[in-house]
Design a protein around this motif. Structure first.
Motif, short mmCIF file in Angstrom:
data_model
loop_
_atom_site.label_atom_id
_atom_site.label_comp_id
_atom_site.label_asym_id
_atom_site.label_seq_id
_atom_site.Cartn_x
_atom_site.Cartn_y
_atom_site.Cartn_z
N ALA A 187 0.84 -1.20 0.00
CA ALA A 187 0.00 0.00 0.00
C ALA A 187 0.87 1.24 0.00
N ASP A 188 0.53 2.22 -0.85
CA ASP A 188 1.31 3.45 -0.89
C ASP A 188 0.84 4.40 0.23
N ASP A 189 1.50 5.56 0.32
CA ASP A 189 1.21 6.48 1.41
C ASP A 189 -0.21 7.02 1.35
N GLN A 190 -0.74 7.22 0.15
CA GLN A 190 -2.11 7.73 0.03
C GLN A 190 -3.12 6.71 0.56
N ILE A 191 -2.87 5.44 0.26
CA ILE A 191 -3.77 4.40 0.76
C ILE A 191 -3.69 4.31 2.28
N LEU A 192 -2.45 4.35 2.82
CA LEU A 192 -2.29 4.29 4.28
C LEU A 192 -2.94 5.49 4.98
N ALA A 193 -2.91 6.65 4.32
CA ALA A 193 -3.54 7.83 4.93
C ALA A 193 -5.04 7.61 5.12
N GLU A 194 -5.66 6.86 4.20
CA GLU A 194 -7.09 6.56 4.32
C GLU A 194 -7.35 5.34 5.18
N LEU A 195 -6.40 4.38 5.18
CA LEU A 195 -6.58 3.11 5.88
C LEU A 195 -5.41 2.87 6.84
N PRO A 196 -5.30 3.66 7.91
CA PRO A 196 -4.16 3.51 8.82
C PRO A 196 -4.09 2.15 9.50
N GLU A 197 -5.21 1.39 9.51
CA GLU A 197 -5.21 0.07 10.12
C GLU A 197 -4.22 -0.87 9.43
N LEU A 198 -3.90 -0.58 8.16
CA LEU A 198 -2.99 -1.45 7.42
C LEU A 198 -1.55 -1.32 7.92
N ALA A 199 -1.29 -0.36 8.78
CA ALA A 199 0.04 -0.20 9.34
C ALA A 199 0.32 -1.22 10.44
N GLY A 200 -0.63 -2.08 10.77
CA GLY A 200 -0.44 -3.09 11.79
C GLY A 200 -0.85 -2.59 13.16
N PRO A 201 -0.91 -3.48 14.18
CA PRO A 201 -1.41 -3.09 15.51
C PRO A 201 -0.68 -1.90 16.11
N VAL A 202 0.67 -1.91 16.09
CA VAL A 202 1.41 -0.82 16.71
C VAL A 202 1.34 0.44 15.85
N GLY A 203 1.39 0.26 14.51
CA GLY A 203 1.28 1.42 13.63
C GLY A 203 -0.06 2.12 13.78
N TYR A 204 -1.16 1.33 13.84
CA TYR A 204 -2.47 1.93 14.04
C TYR A 204 -2.58 2.56 15.42
N LEU A 205 -2.01 1.91 16.43
CA LEU A 205 -2.00 2.48 17.78
C LEU A 205 -1.30 3.84 17.77
N GLU A 206 -0.19 3.95 17.07
CA GLU A 206 0.54 5.22 17.01
C GLU A 206 -0.32 6.29 16.34
N TRP A 207 -1.03 5.91 15.27
CA TRP A 207 -1.90 6.86 14.58
C TRP A 207 -3.02 7.33 15.51
N VAL A 208 -3.62 6.39 16.24
CA VAL A 208 -4.70 6.75 17.18
C VAL A 208 -4.17 7.64 18.29
N TRP A 209 -3.01 7.28 18.85
CA TRP A 209 -2.45 8.06 19.96
C TRP A 209 -2.17 9.50 19.53
N SER A 210 -1.63 9.70 18.32
CA SER A 210 -1.33 11.06 17.88
C SER A 210 -2.61 11.89 17.81
N GLY A 211 -3.72 11.30 17.33
CA GLY A 211 -4.98 12.01 17.30
C GLY A 211 -5.55 12.26 18.69
N PHE A 212 -5.43 11.25 19.57
CA PHE A 212 -5.93 11.40 20.94
C PHE A 212 -5.18 12.52 21.66
N ARG A 213 -3.87 12.55 21.49
CA ARG A 213 -3.08 13.59 22.17
C ARG A 213 -3.42 14.97 21.62
N ALA A 214 -3.54 15.10 20.29
CA ALA A 214 -3.85 16.40 19.71
C ALA A 214 -5.20 16.91 20.20
N ALA A 215 -6.20 16.02 20.24
CA ALA A 215 -7.53 16.44 20.70
C ALA A 215 -7.51 16.82 22.18
N THR A 216 -6.79 16.03 23.00
CA THR A 216 -6.71 16.32 24.44
C THR A 216 -6.03 17.66 24.68
#
Length: 890
Positions: A187-216
């Motif tokens: 998957a290229d970067d554009q696909i991963l931007a839409e489907l961050p789950e494809l980055a694997g458990p830790v990759g998706y966790l990192e994506w979620v954490w960055s959003g959680f921290r920004a919102a908090t």
């Protein structure tokens, strides 16, 4: 502040699909029916005829492999564990309804919500069983093609199509994990931007954490006194039932924050209360909502929900364990509609009737600034001559405004700052900061935030620091930050600054940094006189559309001046409550159509600030079991009454120590009895307010040197006039807590118990053996607690009586046989130290209510008797009710 325009759809009854990550979307009429027809056509395709499975539990068997793949992909497209809401959010049930073995009832409520942890498992999902590889890919693309038109899902749908259009060249016989890795790497970067789950458990966790921290972080800048992001994360992990902080979080948090979150998790685990966390978070989001941060609140809830799924699934893919809601989504959606929903507006005739009176008051000259009640509408302040004079001076002068207002809570300091900000007419809204935003942070991080806020405010808006004097008490970086603020005032001569401090705040700042105090013009507020309280009361009544007679105003002023404060309910904060009571009394006795006037009889003779004025002794007597406890408290009441009789006759009285130790297992009523005891002592005149302040180790013990004593003092100040109840107090002395300050908290508590023995009762609670060790931790501790009450575990019969009372409180009736079924459950239940007693029965009741709801909603026409009757079959078959699964998840 109005709701953002794009969210107003949520307040309608239109058919809405609200994917939080996208926003609410009005579903075009007939779209879902059209998509369902497309699905039927695809399943009728001859290519699908022999592609079936008997293993899918939710589809009608034999199930089409294409239908099974569609089931998986429909759940995946909104995002793994992403929130989808609205009356059209049941995507699977609407699009595949004719193929489901047991379709759920369709909702029409726009506050409904759900999540899904459906994953995309390349290559395809159920279609991997198709022998022809190329046919499987074509059918997978066809599955995505029939789902076209659902706008919130379009970005992710197209990303998957791009992946199918150029699949990786790999051996189809690889393991599923191997195939997933190859497809994700392809998957290229554009696909991963839409489907961050494809980055694997830790990759998706990192994506979620960055959003959680920004919102908090964003919400922390909007709502004063917000918790730090590490605190939010640790409590979110506690809320979702984890027994440790996943080690994978160390990769995405960084070493320092991971250690902080882990330490806080361990400290708070034993005393953590999920319901309290839910309510605190709901209020925090509601404050942000009315400040105009609705989109960020929704983003925070979405990221928090995904964080729960990620954390519970580690080290594997996201998943949910248990069925209780982990974030206050229901409450937030109700708050949004309650605060911003359309309301019927009725014109009150008093508006026109009082218009002339209001104009007359506005044209009167202001009274002299001599400390008497002011009718000056220009400031809206009552009394407070120093502050009123200062406001007049700084708004008439040109140049930078820097003021420091000190005084007790509820004396108009914040109102004065709001009016100052209005008078300055700066281009942007004020920025409110509190010392808690900086406490405990590394100096470089705290100083960087202070620099950023000052730079952002200079020349643009009024910067308000609420609790500036608290920096002086911080043994860590407090005084350094005061010095840094002093330097910034020189660097930014155009910075308008208002500081709020406590009663002796100016003196504390002078002791810490004398030069800084000289940069401010200082004014002090003071408690209100009876005359000023009367003016405040009159204003509150007028806001409710009534007027008052002078005798009523005077009586209210005298009553408020004599009313002892309770926690933060003090000074002007007492007035709205009294006005509500007086207005309600006036309404109840006034004939329809007559003018509403508050008279002397409408003002109560006594003004208790506790939640209820009923008879606490009667409530104690009505409790199930606890006979020994009732006798002991009866003795305490008799001793108190006898002491009062002796004093009334001029005889010397006694001054007994009323602090107590409660021992016993969980759920045996210790907190409930402590709350009743506070009210009993209030009725007897021993305590001035009779409120209860619940605390645990986390409320007393600081995180660094110098924080514990001030934290303990603030907690005791909140409890003055009532009972301070410290649950699991033995954790203050347990050796398993390394590098902490529990003994410092005990030493400070012992001193404060003696200083305030006339208007404070401290009750410490915990297991019997552990509490015995606790009392030996400090030489003066055992002597401060003269009486120990042991709360024995409930018998089976008492537990059944508790269950019956809970059912009655819920408006439910127990059918014959429920009692025998209850006893059978209790016989199967282990009675170890962790057995919850009454708490266990509450959980059992919750599980039974959920099972009863499932049973009656399956009936064609349930009668009223069906709806209010609990049967034996509604009790869970297992002895651990926490294992019952029920909730909002779809």
């Amino acid at each position: 502040m109005a709701l953002p325009e794009h969210l107003e759809l949520l307040l309608t009854d239109e058919p809405v699909l609200d994917v939080y990550a996208y926003g609410p979307w009005r579903v075009p009429d007939g779209l879902f029916e059209e998509i369902a027809a497309r699905i039927d056509d695809l399943l009728a395709d001859p290519r699908c005829a022999d592609l079936t499975t008997d293993d899918h539990k939710l589809l009608t068997l034999p199930a089409s492999l294409v239908a099974a793949d569609l089931y998986q992909i429909i759940g995946f497209l909104p995002g793994v564990s992403a929130i989808r809401a609205g009356s059209q959010c049941q995507l699977t049930d609407r699009l595949l309804r004719r193929h489901l073995s047991d379709p759920a009832p369709l909702t029409t409520s726009n506050t409904w919500w759900g999540t899904s942890t459906n994953l995309w498992r390349p290559p395809l999902d159920w279609l991997i069983e198709v022998p022809d590889r190329e046919l499987a890919i074509r059918l997978a693309r066809d599955c995505l093609a029939v789902l076209e038109g659902i706008e919130p899902l379009e970005g992710r749908r197209r990303a998957l199509l791009r992946l199918y259009d150029a699949p990786p060249d790999c051996d189809v016989n690889l393991s599923k994990s191997g195939l997933r890795a190859r497809w994700a790497a392809h998957a290229d970067d554009q696909i991963l931007a839409e489907l961050p789950e494809l980055a694997g458990p830790v990759g998706y966790l990192e994506w979620v954490w960055s959003g959680f921290r920004a919102a908090t972080d964003h919400l922390s800048g909007v709502v004063p006194n917000s918790r730090l992001v590490g605190t939010h994360l640790s409590r979110l992990l506690l809320q979702c039932g984890l027994d440790r902080v996943p080690v994978e979080l160390s990769v995405v948090l960084g070493e320092d924050l991971y250690k902080e979150v882990s330490a806080r998790f361990r400290r708070e685990r034993s005393g953590f209360r999920a319901s309290a966390w839910q309510e605190e978070t709901r209020l925090w989001l509601a404050e942000a909502l009315v400040e105009g941060a609705a989109d960020v609140c929704r983003a925070w809830l979405d990221m928090a929900t995904r964080m729960v799924a990620c954390a519970q699934g580690l080290p594997g893919e996201p998943q949910r364990t248990g069925a209780r809601d982990h974030t206050p989504i229901d409450e937030f959606q109700r708050d949004l509609r309650r605060l911003y929903g359309r309301r019927r507006r009725v014109v009150n005739p008093l508006v026109d009737r009082l218009a002339d009176d209001r104009k007359d008051r506005e044209n009167r000259p202001a009274s002299r600034q001599d400390g008497t009640a002011s009718s000056d509408v220009a400031t809206g302040l009552v009394g407070q001559p120093e502050v009123t004079a200062l406001l007049g001076e700084v708004t008439e002068e040109s140049g930078t405004v820097r003021v420091l207002l000190s005084g007790p809570e509820g004396t108009g300091r914040r109102l004065a700052v709001e009016e100052l900000a209005t008078a300055l007419r700066l281009p942007r809204e004020p920025l409110w900061l509190t010392h808690t935003l900086f406490a405990g942070r590394p100096l470089y991080e705290a100083a960087a935030r202070l620099h950023a806020d000052v730079r952002d405010s200079a020349g643009e808006r009024l910067l308000v620091i609420d609790g500036l004097d608290e920096f002086a008490d911080e043994a860590g970086n407090g005084r350094e930050l005061l010095g840094e603020l002093h330097r910034l005032l020189t660097v930014h001569p155009d910075l308008h600054l208002a500081a709020l401090c406590g009663e002796d705040g100016a003196e504390r700042i002078r002791d810490a940094d004398p030069a800084l105090l000289h940069r401010f013009r200082v004014a002090r507020t003071r408690p209100f006189t009876a005359e000023e309280y009367a003016e405040l009361f009159d204003r509150e009544v007028r806001r409710r559309g009534m007027r008052t007679y002078k005798r009523a105003r005077d009586a209210a002023g005298e009553l408020l001046a004599a009313t002892p404060p309770t926690q933060t309910l003090r000074n002007a904060r007492l007035v709205p409550d009294l006005a509500d009571r007086a207005v309600a009394a006036a309404r109840s006795r006034t004939e329809p159509g007559a003018e509403l006037i508050v008279k002397r009889a409408d003002v109560p003779r006594a003004f208790g600030t506790s939640a209820t004025e009923d008879d606490p002794l009667a409530e104690l007597a009505a409790l199930t079991g606890l006979e020994t406890i009732k006798r002991e408290i009866g003795l305490l009441v008799a001793m108190t009454r006898a002491d009062r009789l002796r004093r009334e006759r001029g005889l010397p009285g006694t001054a007994p120590t009323r602090h107590m130790v409660f021992t016993g297992d969980p759920g045996t009523g210790k907190t409930m009895v402590a709350r009743l005891l506070a009210r009993i002592y209030k009725h007897l005149g021993v305590l001035s307010s009779g409120h209860l302040v619940e605390a645990s180790r986390a409320h007393l013990v600081g995180e660094y040197i110098g924080q514990t004593a001030p934290r303990t003092r603030r907690l005791v100040e909140r409890a003055l006039g009532g009972v301070l109840f410290i649950d699991e107090a033995y954790t203050l002395t347990q050796p398993s807590f390394k590098s902490d300050y529990g003994l410092e908290a005990i030493a400070e508590l012992v001193k404060l118990m003696e200083d305030h023995r006339d208007d404070l009762v401290v009750i410490v609670a915990g297991y019997e053996r552990e509490m015995a060790d606790f009392l030996t931790a400090n030489p003066g501790l055992d002597s401060r607690f003269a009486r120990q009450l042991h709360f024995a575990g409930y018998t089976d019969e008492e537990l059944c009586a508790v269950f019956e009372r809970l059912a009655a409180d819920e408006g439910l009736v127990l059918a014959p046989g429920v009692g025998d079924a209850l006893r059978a459950v209790l016989r199967r239940t282990a009675r170890g130290p962790s057995f919850g007693n009454g708490r266990f029965m509450r959980n059992l009741m919750d599980a039974a209510v959920a099972r009863q709801a499932q049973r009656v909603t399956g009936l064609d026409r349930p009668s009223r008797t069906d709806l209010v009757t609990l049967r034996a079959e509604d009790l869970p078959p297992r002895s651990v009710p926490e294992a019952e699964t029920y909730g909002h998840y779809l």
